[in-house]
Motif scaffolding. Structure first.
Motif, PDB file in Angstrom:
ATOM      1  N   ILE A 166       0.835  -1.206   0.000  1.00  0.00           N
ATOM      2  CA  ILE A 166       0.000   0.000   0.000  1.00  0.00           C
ATOM      3  C   ILE A 166       0.869   1.256   0.000  1.00  0.00           C
ATOM      4  N   THR A 167       1.975   1.229   0.715  1.00  0.00           N
ATOM      5  CA  THR A 167       2.957   2.304   0.661  1.00  0.00           C
ATOM      6  C   THR A 167       4.239   1.721   0.100  1.00  0.00           C
ATOM      7  N   PHE A 168       4.990   2.534  -0.596  1.00  0.00           N
ATOM      8  CA  PHE A 168       6.254   2.064  -1.149  1.00  0.00           C
ATOM      9  C   PHE A 168       7.426   2.363  -0.230  1.00  0.00           C
ATOM     10  N   ASP A 169       7.164   2.860   0.976  1.00  0.00           N
ATOM     11  CA  ASP A 169       8.235   2.875   1.980  1.00  0.00           C
ATOM     12  C   ASP A 169       8.565   1.429   2.291  1.00  0.00           C
ATOM     13  N   THR A 170       9.842   1.138   2.534  1.00  0.00           N
ATOM     14  CA  THR A 170      10.258  -0.247   2.763  1.00  0.00           C
ATOM     15  C   THR A 170      10.868  -0.477   4.136  1.00  0.00           C
ATOM     16  N   ALA A 171      11.144   0.578   4.877  1.00  0.00           N
ATOM     17  CA  ALA A 171      11.709   0.446   6.225  1.00  0.00           C
ATOM     18  C   ALA A 171      10.799   1.167   7.212  1.00  0.00           C
TER      19      ALA A 171
ATOM     20  N   ASP B 116      -7.172  -3.950  12.104  1.00  0.00           N
ATOM     21  CA  ASP B 116      -8.451  -4.587  12.443  1.00  0.00           C
ATOM     22  C   ASP B 116      -9.641  -3.639  12.308  1.00  0.00           C
ATOM     23  N   ALA B 117      -9.446  -2.473  11.683  1.00  0.00           N
ATOM     24  CA  ALA B 117     -10.500  -1.466  11.633  1.00  0.00           C
ATOM     25  C   ALA B 117     -11.183  -1.358  10.275  1.00  0.00           C
ATOM     26  N   GLY B 118     -10.811  -2.165   9.320  1.00  0.00           N
ATOM     27  CA  GLY B 118     -11.409  -2.093   7.987  1.00  0.00           C
ATOM     28  C   GLY B 118     -12.838  -2.608   7.969  1.00  0.00           C
ATOM     29  N   GLY B 119     -13.591  -2.184   6.978  1.00  0.00           N
ATOM     30  CA  GLY B 119     -14.947  -2.681   6.789  1.00  0.00           C
ATOM     31  C   GLY B 119     -15.974  -2.150   7.757  1.00  0.00           C
ATOM     32  N   ARG B 120     -15.643  -1.096   8.480  1.00  0.00           N
ATOM     33  CA  ARG B 120     -16.562  -0.532   9.480  1.00  0.00           C
ATOM     34  C   ARG B 120     -17.019   0.878   9.132  1.00  0.00           C
ATOM     35  N   GLY B 121     -16.645   1.369   7.963  1.00  0.00           N
ATOM     36  CA  GLY B 121     -17.030   2.714   7.561  1.00  0.00           C
ATOM     37  C   GLY B 121     -16.123   3.805   8.096  1.00  0.00           C
ATOM     38  N   ILE B 122     -15.009   3.434   8.688  1.00  0.00           N
ATOM     39  CA  ILE B 122     -14.118   4.432   9.282  1.00  0.00           C
ATOM     40  C   ILE B 122     -13.439   5.271   8.204  1.00  0.00           C
ATOM     41  N   GLY B 123     -13.041   4.655   7.098  1.00  0.00           N
ATOM     42  CA  GLY B 123     -12.465   5.416   6.004  1.00  0.00           C
ATOM     43  C   GLY B 123     -13.433   6.469   5.488  1.00  0.00           C
ATOM     44  N   THR B 124     -14.704   6.108   5.397  1.00  0.00           N
ATOM     45  CA  THR B 124     -15.736   7.043   4.961  1.00  0.00           C
ATOM     46  C   THR B 124     -15.855   8.210   5.936  1.00  0.00           C
TER      47      THR B 124
ATOM     48  N   ARG C 245      -8.150  20.592  -6.612  1.00  0.00           N
ATOM     49  CA  ARG C 245      -8.195  19.167  -6.947  1.00  0.00           C
ATOM     50  C   ARG C 245      -7.540  18.350  -5.831  1.00  0.00           C
ATOM     51  N   ALA C 246      -8.070  17.138  -5.670  1.00  0.00           N
ATOM     52  CA  ALA C 246      -7.444  16.151  -4.781  1.00  0.00           C
ATOM     53  C   ALA C 246      -7.038  14.957  -5.632  1.00  0.00           C
ATOM     54  N   TYR C 247      -5.885  14.404  -5.343  1.00  0.00           N
ATOM     55  CA  TYR C 247      -5.364  13.245  -6.069  1.00  0.00           C
ATOM     56  C   TYR C 247      -5.072  12.126  -5.082  1.00  0.00           C
ATOM     57  N   ALA C 248      -5.245  10.900  -5.561  1.00  0.00           N
ATOM     58  CA  ALA C 248      -4.936   9.726  -4.744  1.00  0.00           C
ATOM     59  C   ALA C 248      -4.268   8.687  -5.629  1.00  0.00           C
ATOM     60  N   GLY C 249      -3.138   8.184  -5.162  1.00  0.00           N
ATOM     61  CA  GLY C 249      -2.466   7.085  -5.833  1.00  0.00           C
ATOM     62  C   GLY C 249      -2.766   5.801  -5.072  1.00  0.00           C
ATOM     63  N   ILE C 250      -3.273   4.795  -5.776  1.00  0.00           N
ATOM     64  CA  ILE C 250      -3.675   3.556  -5.120  1.00  0.00           C
ATOM     65  C   ILE C 250      -2.884   2.402  -5.715  1.00  0.00           C
ATOM     66  N   ALA C 251      -1.990   1.813  -4.893  1.00  0.00           N
ATOM     67  CA  ALA C 251      -1.239   0.636  -5.342  1.00  0.00           C
ATOM     68  C   ALA C 251      -2.242  -0.469  -5.659  1.00  0.00           C
ATOM     69  N   GLN C 252      -2.012  -1.147  -6.764  1.00  0.00           N
ATOM     70  CA  GLN C 252      -2.952  -2.158  -7.246  1.00  0.00           C
ATOM     71  C   GLN C 252      -2.454  -3.572  -6.998  1.00  0.00           C
ATOM     72  N   PRO C 253      -3.346  -4.480  -6.665  1.00  0.00           N
ATOM     73  CA  PRO C 253      -4.790  -4.295  -6.505  1.00  0.00           C
ATOM     74  C   PRO C 253      -5.126  -3.817  -5.093  1.00  0.00           C
TER      75      PRO C 253
ATOM     76  N   ALA D 180     -10.759  -2.222  -1.899  1.00  0.00           N
ATOM     77  CA  ALA D 180     -11.401  -1.430  -0.845  1.00  0.00           C
ATOM     78  C   ALA D 180     -11.075   0.053  -1.017  1.00  0.00           C
ATOM     79  N   SER D 181      -9.823   0.374  -1.298  1.00  0.00           N
ATOM     80  CA  SER D 181      -9.440   1.769  -1.480  1.00  0.00           C
ATOM     81  C   SER D 181     -10.061   2.343  -2.748  1.00  0.00           C
ATOM     82  N   THR D 182     -10.085   1.566  -3.812  1.00  0.00           N
ATOM     83  CA  THR D 182     -10.707   2.023  -5.055  1.00  0.00           C
ATOM     84  C   THR D 182     -12.179   2.347  -4.821  1.00  0.00           C
ATOM     85  N   ARG D 183     -12.907   1.465  -4.137  1.00  0.00           N
ATOM     86  CA  ARG D 183     -14.326   1.707  -3.848  1.00  0.00           C
ATOM     87  C   ARG D 183     -14.518   2.969  -3.000  1.00  0.00           C
ATOM     88  N   LEU D 184     -13.678   3.137  -1.978  1.00  0.00           N
ATOM     89  CA  LEU D 184     -13.780   4.320  -1.114  1.00  0.00           C
ATOM     90  C   LEU D 184     -13.608   5.593  -1.941  1.00  0.00           C
ATOM     91  N   HIS D 185     -12.584   5.634  -2.755  1.00  0.00           N
ATOM     92  CA  HIS D 185     -12.328   6.845  -3.527  1.00  0.00           C
ATOM     93  C   HIS D 185     -13.430   7.099  -4.553  1.00  0.00           C
TER      94      HIS D 185
END
Length: 176
Positions: free
Chosen positions: A34-39, A104-112, A129-137, A140-145
């Motif tokens: 989801i993030t390209f940070d590696t450390a 453990d907080a996904g699927g509860r509408g918290i992102g919304t 404008r707002a931009y969002a980069g979504i690592a694929q696949p 859940a993030s695609t649906r939210l946006h």
């Protein structure tokens, strides 16, 4: 037995949230593309990021907390940010937005809830404008946006390498 629902509250992030916010982010660093940070980061390394999101202006940090107290604090369930899209001055009316939830907080509408609060706080700002980069696949993030009116504008193919493979990033935009 029915599960007990707790009220979720959204507020601006504060310095006292830094440890919990760092823990949430580090989960995605260690476990996901989801993030390209590696450390992973220490809270002190993340402090400049937190301080770059004041309570006013176009760069905000909204935090979702469990409405019940554990001791004298509330558990952080996730956060949303608006950050500079690019450093050059002509981009100043564009922001990049993102949401990170506790594992453990996904699927509860918290992102919304987080995005509702974030976009409400940006309504009176000089942001176009707002931009969002979504690592694929990441369905859940695609649906939210898409639920918030973001539309796809393109995909960078195999732009990041993590966990021994390449990942695409789909870019979305929303008029504010």
């Amino acid at each position: 037995m029915p599960s007990e629902r707790t009220e979720v509250q959204v507020r601006s992030g504060v310095e006292g949230d830094l440890d919990a916010l760092t823990d949430i982010y580090n989960h995605y660093v260690r476990e996901t593309p989801i993030t390209f940070d590696t450390a992973p980061f220490t809270p002190e390394e993340r402090r400049p990021w937190l301080l770059s999101h004041p309570e006013d202006g176009p760069y905000r940090l909204k935090v979702a907390v469990d409405g019940t107290f554990q001791g004298n604090s509330q558990r952080i369930l996730g956060y949303a940010t608006s950050s500079p899209y690019r450093a050059k001055p002509a981009y100043s009316t564009s922001v990049e937005v993102t949401v990170y939830l506790a594992p453990d907080a996904g699927g509860r509408g918290i992102g919304t809830l987080l995005y509702k609060a974030l976009f409400a706080s940006l309504a009176d700002e000089d942001v176009h404008r707002a931009y969002a980069g979504i690592a694929q696949p990441n369905e859940a993030s695609t649906r939210l946006h898409e639920r918030f009116g973001f539309r796809p504008v393109g995909t960078y193919r195999e732009v990041g390498r993590k966990f021994g493979r390449y990942w695409d990033v789909a870019w979305y935009e929303k008029e504010l």
